[in-house]
Design a protein around this motif. Sequence first.
Motif, PDB file in Angstrom:
ATOM      1  N   VAL A  31       0.839  -1.204   0.000  1.00  0.00           N
ATOM      2  CA  VAL A  31       0.000   0.000   0.000  1.00  0.00           C
ATOM      3  C   VAL A  31       0.873   1.253   0.000  1.00  0.00           C
ATOM      4  CG1 VAL A  31      -1.695   1.319   1.340  1.00  0.00           C
ATOM      5  CG2 VAL A  31      -1.995  -1.129   1.043  1.00  0.00           C
ATOM      6  N   GLY A  32       1.955   1.230   0.773  1.00  0.00           N
ATOM      7  CA  GLY A  32       2.860   2.372   0.818  1.00  0.00           C
ATOM      8  C   GLY A  32       3.461   2.691  -0.537  1.00  0.00           C
ATOM      9  N   LEU A  33       3.943   1.658  -1.244  1.00  0.00           N
ATOM     10  CA  LEU A  33       4.490   1.885  -2.584  1.00  0.00           C
ATOM     11  C   LEU A  33       3.430   2.415  -3.534  1.00  0.00           C
ATOM     12  CD1 LEU A  33       6.846  -1.178  -3.144  1.00  0.00           C
ATOM     13  CD2 LEU A  33       7.488   1.226  -3.247  1.00  0.00           C
ATOM     14  N   LEU A  34       2.229   1.879  -3.452  1.00  0.00           N
ATOM     15  CA  LEU A  34       1.146   2.346  -4.312  1.00  0.00           C
ATOM     16  C   LEU A  34       0.835   3.819  -4.041  1.00  0.00           C
ATOM     17  CD1 LEU A  34      -0.943   1.581  -6.462  1.00  0.00           C
ATOM     18  CD2 LEU A  34      -2.483   0.938  -4.599  1.00  0.00           C
ATOM     19  N   ILE A  35       0.757   4.191  -2.783  1.00  0.00           N
ATOM     20  CA  ILE A  35       0.471   5.586  -2.423  1.00  0.00           C
ATOM     21  C   ILE A  35       1.585   6.502  -2.921  1.00  0.00           C
ATOM     22  CG2 ILE A  35       0.311   7.191  -0.462  1.00  0.00           C
ATOM     23  CD1 ILE A  35      -1.242   4.938   1.000  1.00  0.00           C
ATOM     24  N   VAL A  36       2.830   6.091  -2.738  1.00  0.00           N
ATOM     25  CA  VAL A  36       3.969   6.907  -3.189  1.00  0.00           C
ATOM     26  C   VAL A  36       3.926   7.082  -4.704  1.00  0.00           C
ATOM     27  CG1 VAL A  36       6.483   6.894  -3.456  1.00  0.00           C
ATOM     28  CG2 VAL A  36       5.468   6.426  -1.232  1.00  0.00           C
ATOM     29  N   MET A  37       3.635   5.998  -5.442  1.00  0.00           N
ATOM     30  CA  MET A  37       3.591   6.112  -6.898  1.00  0.00           C
ATOM     31  C   MET A  37       2.442   7.012  -7.358  1.00  0.00           C
ATOM     32  SD  MET A  37       4.767   2.354  -8.325  1.00  0.00           S
ATOM     33  CE  MET A  37       3.330   1.516  -7.706  1.00  0.00           C
ATOM     34  N   VAL A  38       1.286   6.894  -6.728  1.00  0.00           N
ATOM     35  CA  VAL A  38       0.158   7.759  -7.087  1.00  0.00           C
ATOM     36  C   VAL A  38       0.482   9.210  -6.763  1.00  0.00           C
ATOM     37  CG1 VAL A  38      -2.231   8.334  -6.501  1.00  0.00           C
ATOM     38  CG2 VAL A  38      -1.595   5.961  -6.932  1.00  0.00           C
ATOM     39  N   GLN A  40       3.406  10.594  -6.675  1.00  0.00           N
ATOM     40  CA  GLN A  40       4.379  11.079  -7.656  1.00  0.00           C
ATOM     41  C   GLN A  40       3.712  11.374  -8.998  1.00  0.00           C
ATOM     42  OE1 GLN A  40       7.324   7.959  -7.576  1.00  0.00           O
ATOM     43  NE2 GLN A  40       8.601   9.075  -6.107  1.00  0.00           N
ATOM     44  N   MET A  41       2.736  10.532  -9.391  1.00  0.00           N
ATOM     45  CA  MET A  41       2.026  10.789 -10.641  1.00  0.00           C
ATOM     46  C   MET A  41       1.239  12.089 -10.551  1.00  0.00           C
ATOM     47  SD  MET A  41       0.600   7.090 -11.850  1.00  0.00           S
ATOM     48  CE  MET A  41      -0.248   7.748 -13.268  1.00  0.00           C
ATOM     49  N   GLY A  47       8.134   9.467 -15.515  1.00  0.00           N
ATOM     50  CA  GLY A  47       8.012   8.026 -15.330  1.00  0.00           C
ATOM     51  C   GLY A  47       9.289   7.364 -14.873  1.00  0.00           C
ATOM     52  N   ARG A  48      10.434   7.812 -15.385  1.00  0.00           N
ATOM     53  CA  ARG A  48      11.694   7.159 -14.999  1.00  0.00           C
ATOM     54  C   ARG A  48      12.037   7.418 -13.533  1.00  0.00           C
ATOM     55  NH1 ARG A  48      15.232  11.254 -18.574  1.00  0.00           N
ATOM     56  NH2 ARG A  48      14.495  12.991 -17.364  1.00  0.00           N
ATOM     57  N   GLN A  49      11.477   8.466 -12.948  1.00  0.00           N
ATOM     58  CA  GLN A  49      11.695   8.725 -11.522  1.00  0.00           C
ATOM     59  C   GLN A  49      10.977   7.682 -10.667  1.00  0.00           C
ATOM     60  OE1 GLN A  49      10.964  12.763 -10.296  1.00  0.00           O
ATOM     61  NE2 GLN A  49      10.790  12.195  -8.146  1.00  0.00           N
ATOM     62  N   MET A  50       9.906   7.115 -11.201  1.00  0.00           N
ATOM     63  CA  MET A  50       9.130   6.116 -10.465  1.00  0.00           C
ATOM     64  C   MET A  50       9.512   4.689 -10.835  1.00  0.00           C
ATOM     65  SD  MET A  50       5.322   7.730 -10.482  1.00  0.00           S
ATOM     66  CE  MET A  50       5.183   7.753 -12.259  1.00  0.00           C
ATOM     67  N   ALA A  51      10.508   4.512 -11.693  1.00  0.00           N
ATOM     68  CA  ALA A  51      10.851   3.181 -12.203  1.00  0.00           C
ATOM     69  C   ALA A  51      11.229   2.214 -11.092  1.00  0.00           C
ATOM     70  CB  ALA A  51      11.973   3.280 -13.229  1.00  0.00           C
ATOM     71  N   GLY A  52      11.977   2.652 -10.118  1.00  0.00           N
ATOM     72  CA  GLY A  52      12.397   1.777  -9.030  1.00  0.00           C
ATOM     73  C   GLY A  52      11.219   1.304  -8.204  1.00  0.00           C
ATOM     74  N   GLU A  53      10.354   2.224  -7.818  1.00  0.00           N
ATOM     75  CA  GLU A  53       9.166   1.859  -7.052  1.00  0.00           C
ATOM     76  C   GLU A  53       8.272   0.924  -7.849  1.00  0.00           C
ATOM     77  OE1 GLU A  53      10.273   4.980  -7.398  1.00  0.00           O
ATOM     78  OE2 GLU A  53       9.987   6.119  -5.548  1.00  0.00           O
ATOM     79  N   TRP A  54       8.105   1.224  -9.133  1.00  0.00           N
ATOM     80  CA  TRP A  54       7.256   0.408  -9.983  1.00  0.00           C
ATOM     81  C   TRP A  54       7.816  -1.009 -10.084  1.00  0.00           C
ATOM     82  CZ3 TRP A  54       7.751  -2.294 -14.561  1.00  0.00           C
ATOM     83  CH2 TRP A  54       6.561  -2.703 -15.154  1.00  0.00           C
TER      84      TRP A  54
END
Length: 143
Positions: A31-38, A40-41, A47-54
């Motif tokens: 859930v934490g990774l999902l929240i962080v990615m959302v 950031q979006m 997109g490349r900034q979120m590549a690691g989390e993704w």
Amino acid sequence: MKLFNKKNQLDEMQEATMRKIESQGFWVLWVGLLIVMVAQMVAGAPGRQMAGEWLVFMIGCAYTLVACVRNGLWDRHLTAKASTNALLSVIAAVAVTLLQGFTQGYWLGACVTGVLTGLLCFGALELFMSLTKKQREKLDKEE
């Protein structure tokens, strides 16, 4: 000095508690990774900034999916049926539509993306539900 012992050091109650802690820890991370990615979006991060989390998120999802199908397990609380999959797909479609609409500002494209996401999600859920049921039947016959 030996730091790691292959032998389990826990009794049955401690083992059950450890499994619960590990399970809750996984879901906190997911859930934490999902929240962080959302977040950031929404903030407009490239997109490349979120590549690691993704990547970490997808590895965790893929592992969980494969492990559940291999063991014939669907979910602890949700029933494996088409109506449940349809409801979850609608939730995914609405979430993607809103996220795309607010971040891109192009609502027609967001609606198309949302509908396609819902259809893809429903198809994937139905496929994996079928595979899980077949595996459960196979495992039950072996016992």
